[in-house]
Design a protein around this motif. Structure first.
Motif, PDB file in Angstrom:
ATOM      1  N   TRP A 249      42.428  45.287  41.544  1.00  0.00           N
ATOM      2  CA  TRP A 249      42.050  44.694  42.828  1.00  0.00           C
ATOM      3  C   TRP A 249      43.205  44.764  43.814  1.00  0.00           C
ATOM      4  CZ3 TRP A 249      44.583  40.355  44.621  1.00  0.00           C
ATOM      5  CH2 TRP A 249      45.273  39.572  43.694  1.00  0.00           C
TER       6      TRP A 249
ATOM      7  N   ARG B 217      40.304  39.385  42.826  1.00  0.00           N
ATOM      8  CA  ARG B 217      39.506  40.070  41.803  1.00  0.00           C
ATOM      9  C   ARG B 217      38.010  39.856  42.030  1.00  0.00           C
ATOM     10  NH1 ARG B 217      38.207  39.368  35.846  1.00  0.00           N
ATOM     11  NH2 ARG B 217      38.478  41.448  34.989  1.00  0.00           N
TER      12      ARG B 217
ATOM     13  N   LEU C  83      36.369  42.813  43.652  1.00  0.00           N
ATOM     14  CA  LEU C  83      36.261  43.924  42.699  1.00  0.00           C
ATOM     15  C   LEU C  83      35.093  43.679  41.747  1.00  0.00           C
ATOM     16  CD1 LEU C  83      37.197  46.522  41.361  1.00  0.00           C
ATOM     17  CD2 LEU C  83      38.926  45.182  40.135  1.00  0.00           C
TER      18      LEU C  83
END
Length: 177
Positions: A109, A117, A120
Protein backbone atom coordinates in the motif's frame (compact mmCIF):
# COMPACT_ATOMS: atom_id res chain seq x y z
CA UNK A 1 -31.46 30.42 -0.92
CA UNK A 2 -31.13 26.66 -1.15
CA UNK A 3 -28.58 24.81 0.95
CA UNK A 4 -26.18 22.59 -0.99
CA UNK A 5 -27.00 18.89 -1.11
CA UNK A 6 -24.40 17.29 1.16
CA UNK A 7 -25.96 13.85 1.34
CA UNK A 8 -23.53 10.96 1.53
CA UNK A 9 -24.75 9.39 -1.71
CA UNK A 10 -24.22 12.66 -3.60
CA UNK A 11 -20.74 13.12 -2.13
CA UNK A 12 -19.80 9.55 -3.04
CA UNK A 13 -21.19 9.97 -6.55
CA UNK A 14 -19.03 13.09 -7.01
CA UNK A 15 -15.84 11.20 -6.23
CA UNK A 16 -13.82 9.48 -8.93
CA UNK A 17 -14.09 5.70 -8.85
CA UNK A 18 -11.66 3.90 -6.59
CA UNK A 19 -9.88 2.46 -9.62
CA UNK A 20 -8.95 5.91 -10.94
CA UNK A 21 -7.80 7.07 -7.52
CA UNK A 22 -5.56 4.01 -7.14
CA UNK A 23 -4.03 4.55 -10.59
CA UNK A 24 -3.41 8.23 -9.77
CA UNK A 25 -1.75 7.29 -6.46
CA UNK A 26 0.51 4.71 -8.12
CA UNK A 27 1.56 7.18 -10.80
CA UNK A 28 2.27 9.89 -8.21
CA UNK A 29 4.32 7.49 -6.07
CA UNK A 30 6.22 6.24 -9.12
CA UNK A 31 7.08 9.83 -9.99
CA UNK A 32 8.07 10.56 -6.39
CA UNK A 33 10.56 7.66 -6.28
CA UNK A 34 11.82 8.34 -9.81
CA UNK A 35 10.65 5.02 -11.23
CA UNK A 36 10.98 4.43 -14.96
CA UNK A 37 8.66 3.38 -16.40
CA UNK A 38 5.98 4.73 -14.07
CA UNK A 39 3.89 1.59 -14.68
CA UNK A 40 5.58 -1.36 -16.33
CA UNK A 41 4.01 -3.56 -18.97
CA UNK A 42 2.11 -0.81 -20.77
CA UNK A 43 2.90 0.20 -24.31
CA UNK A 44 2.68 3.86 -25.35
CA UNK A 45 -0.90 3.59 -26.66
CA UNK A 46 -2.16 1.81 -23.53
CA UNK A 47 -0.40 4.28 -21.22
CA UNK A 48 -1.83 7.21 -23.18
CA UNK A 49 -5.32 5.72 -22.89
CA UNK A 50 -4.77 5.17 -19.13
CA UNK A 51 -3.85 8.86 -18.72
CA UNK A 52 -6.87 9.98 -20.74
CA UNK A 53 -9.19 7.73 -18.72
CA UNK A 54 -7.81 8.21 -15.21
CA UNK A 55 -6.13 11.60 -15.15
CA UNK A 56 -8.67 13.87 -16.83
CA UNK A 57 -6.46 14.58 -19.81
CA UNK A 58 -3.20 15.07 -17.93
CA UNK A 59 -0.51 13.55 -20.11
CA UNK A 60 2.51 11.88 -18.54
CA UNK A 61 5.56 10.24 -20.02
CA UNK A 62 5.72 6.63 -18.86
CA UNK A 63 9.44 6.56 -19.59
CA UNK A 64 11.48 3.53 -20.38
CA UNK A 65 14.09 1.57 -18.55
CA UNK A 66 15.46 -1.90 -18.98
CA UNK A 67 13.73 -4.50 -16.86
CA UNK A 68 15.75 -5.75 -13.91
CA UNK A 69 17.67 -8.94 -14.49
CA UNK A 70 15.35 -10.81 -12.16
CA UNK A 71 12.10 -9.78 -10.59
CA UNK A 72 8.59 -11.15 -10.40
CA UNK A 73 6.69 -8.47 -12.32
CA UNK A 74 5.52 -10.80 -15.11
CA UNK A 75 4.50 -13.60 -12.75
CA UNK A 76 2.63 -11.27 -10.41
CA UNK A 77 0.92 -9.51 -13.33
CA UNK A 78 -0.29 -12.90 -14.62
CA UNK A 79 -1.48 -13.94 -11.14
CA UNK A 80 -3.55 -10.77 -10.87
CA UNK A 81 -4.93 -11.09 -14.40
CA UNK A 82 -5.96 -14.71 -13.71
CA UNK A 83 -8.13 -13.44 -10.85
CA UNK A 84 -9.43 -10.24 -12.43
CA UNK A 85 -13.18 -9.77 -12.50
CA UNK A 86 -14.12 -8.24 -14.78
CA UNK A 87 -11.18 -8.83 -17.08
CA UNK A 88 -11.27 -5.46 -18.77
CA UNK A 89 -8.82 -2.69 -19.61
CA UNK A 90 -9.02 -1.17 -16.11
CA UNK A 91 -8.20 -4.51 -14.49
CA UNK A 92 -5.18 -4.89 -16.78
CA UNK A 93 -3.98 -1.40 -15.87
CA UNK A 94 -4.48 -2.11 -12.17
CA UNK A 95 -2.67 -5.44 -12.44
CA UNK A 96 0.28 -3.69 -14.08
CA UNK A 97 0.24 -0.92 -11.46
CA UNK A 98 0.12 -3.37 -8.55
CA UNK A 99 2.82 -5.62 -10.04
CA UNK A 100 5.01 -2.56 -10.66
CA UNK A 101 4.65 -1.29 -7.09
CA UNK A 102 5.21 -4.76 -5.64
CA UNK A 103 8.80 -4.69 -6.91
CA UNK A 104 9.64 -1.91 -4.43
CA UNK A 105 10.77 -2.29 -0.82
CA UNK A 106 7.93 -1.11 1.45
CA UNK A 107 4.50 -2.45 2.25
CA UNK A 108 2.50 -2.70 -0.97
CA UNK A 109 0.00 0.00 0.00
CA UNK A 110 2.92 2.35 0.67
CA UNK A 111 4.65 1.45 -2.60
CA UNK A 112 1.37 2.25 -4.36
CA UNK A 113 1.14 5.66 -2.69
CA UNK A 114 -2.13 4.76 -0.95
CA UNK A 115 -3.05 6.38 2.38
CA UNK A 116 -3.54 3.02 4.13
CA UNK A 117 -3.91 -0.72 3.62
CA UNK A 118 -7.68 -0.24 3.62
CA UNK A 119 -7.67 1.15 0.06
CA UNK A 120 -5.46 -1.71 -1.15
CA UNK A 121 -7.85 -4.23 0.40
CA UNK A 122 -10.79 -2.46 -1.24
CA UNK A 123 -9.30 -2.44 -4.76
CA UNK A 124 -8.23 -6.08 -4.49
CA UNK A 125 -11.72 -7.12 -3.34
CA UNK A 126 -13.31 -5.02 -6.07
CA UNK A 127 -11.16 -6.00 -9.06
CA UNK A 128 -9.42 -9.26 -8.02
CA UNK A 129 -12.02 -10.89 -5.76
CA UNK A 130 -10.96 -14.48 -6.40
CA UNK A 131 -7.46 -13.69 -5.21
CA UNK A 132 -8.54 -11.48 -2.31
CA UNK A 133 -10.76 -14.20 -0.89
CA UNK A 134 -7.78 -16.58 -0.73
CA UNK A 135 -6.04 -14.33 1.79
CA UNK A 136 -8.11 -15.77 4.64
CA UNK A 137 -5.65 -14.82 7.38
CA UNK A 138 -5.20 -11.22 6.20
CA UNK A 139 -1.54 -11.88 5.40
CA UNK A 140 0.40 -8.85 4.23
CA UNK A 141 -0.28 -8.57 0.52
CA UNK A 142 3.25 -8.83 -0.84
CA UNK A 143 3.94 -11.88 1.29
CA UNK A 144 0.61 -13.35 0.21
CA UNK A 145 1.30 -12.73 -3.49
CA UNK A 146 4.76 -14.25 -3.32
CA UNK A 147 3.43 -17.18 -1.36
CA UNK A 148 0.87 -17.75 -4.12
CA UNK A 149 3.60 -17.57 -6.76
CA UNK A 150 5.83 -20.01 -4.89
CA UNK A 151 2.98 -22.44 -4.31
CA UNK A 152 2.06 -22.42 -7.99
CA UNK A 153 5.71 -23.07 -8.87
CA UNK A 154 5.95 -25.86 -6.30
CA UNK A 155 8.62 -24.01 -4.31
CA UNK A 156 8.35 -24.42 -0.53
CA UNK A 157 8.88 -21.08 1.19
CA UNK A 158 7.57 -21.52 4.70
CA UNK A 159 9.54 -22.68 7.70
CA UNK A 160 6.49 -24.40 9.21
CA UNK A 161 3.68 -26.54 7.82
CA UNK A 162 1.08 -23.95 8.89
CA UNK A 163 1.25 -20.25 9.58
CA UNK A 164 -0.15 -20.61 13.09
CA UNK A 165 2.94 -22.44 14.33
CA UNK A 166 5.54 -20.43 12.40
CA UNK A 167 8.07 -18.32 14.30
CA UNK A 168 7.65 -15.56 11.68
CA UNK A 169 3.85 -15.30 12.11
CA UNK A 170 4.03 -11.68 13.38
CA UNK A 171 6.15 -10.66 10.39
CA UNK A 172 3.61 -11.98 7.89
CA UNK A 173 0.40 -11.04 9.70
CA UNK A 174 1.38 -8.14 11.95
CA UNK A 175 0.23 -4.54 11.59
CA UNK A 176 1.52 -2.45 8.69
CA UNK A 177 2.64 1.01 9.72
Amino acid sequence: MNAPDLSLSRLIAAQPPLEKLVIACVLAESQRVGAQPLIRGLGPASFSMLCATCLAGLELDNGTAPAPVFDEFDELFELLVEHAAPLDQMSLWLAAAIATAAQRDNHLWQDMGLPSRRELNAILRLRFPGLAVLNVGDMKWKKFFYRQLCQSAGVPICKSPTCGVCVDHAECFGPEH
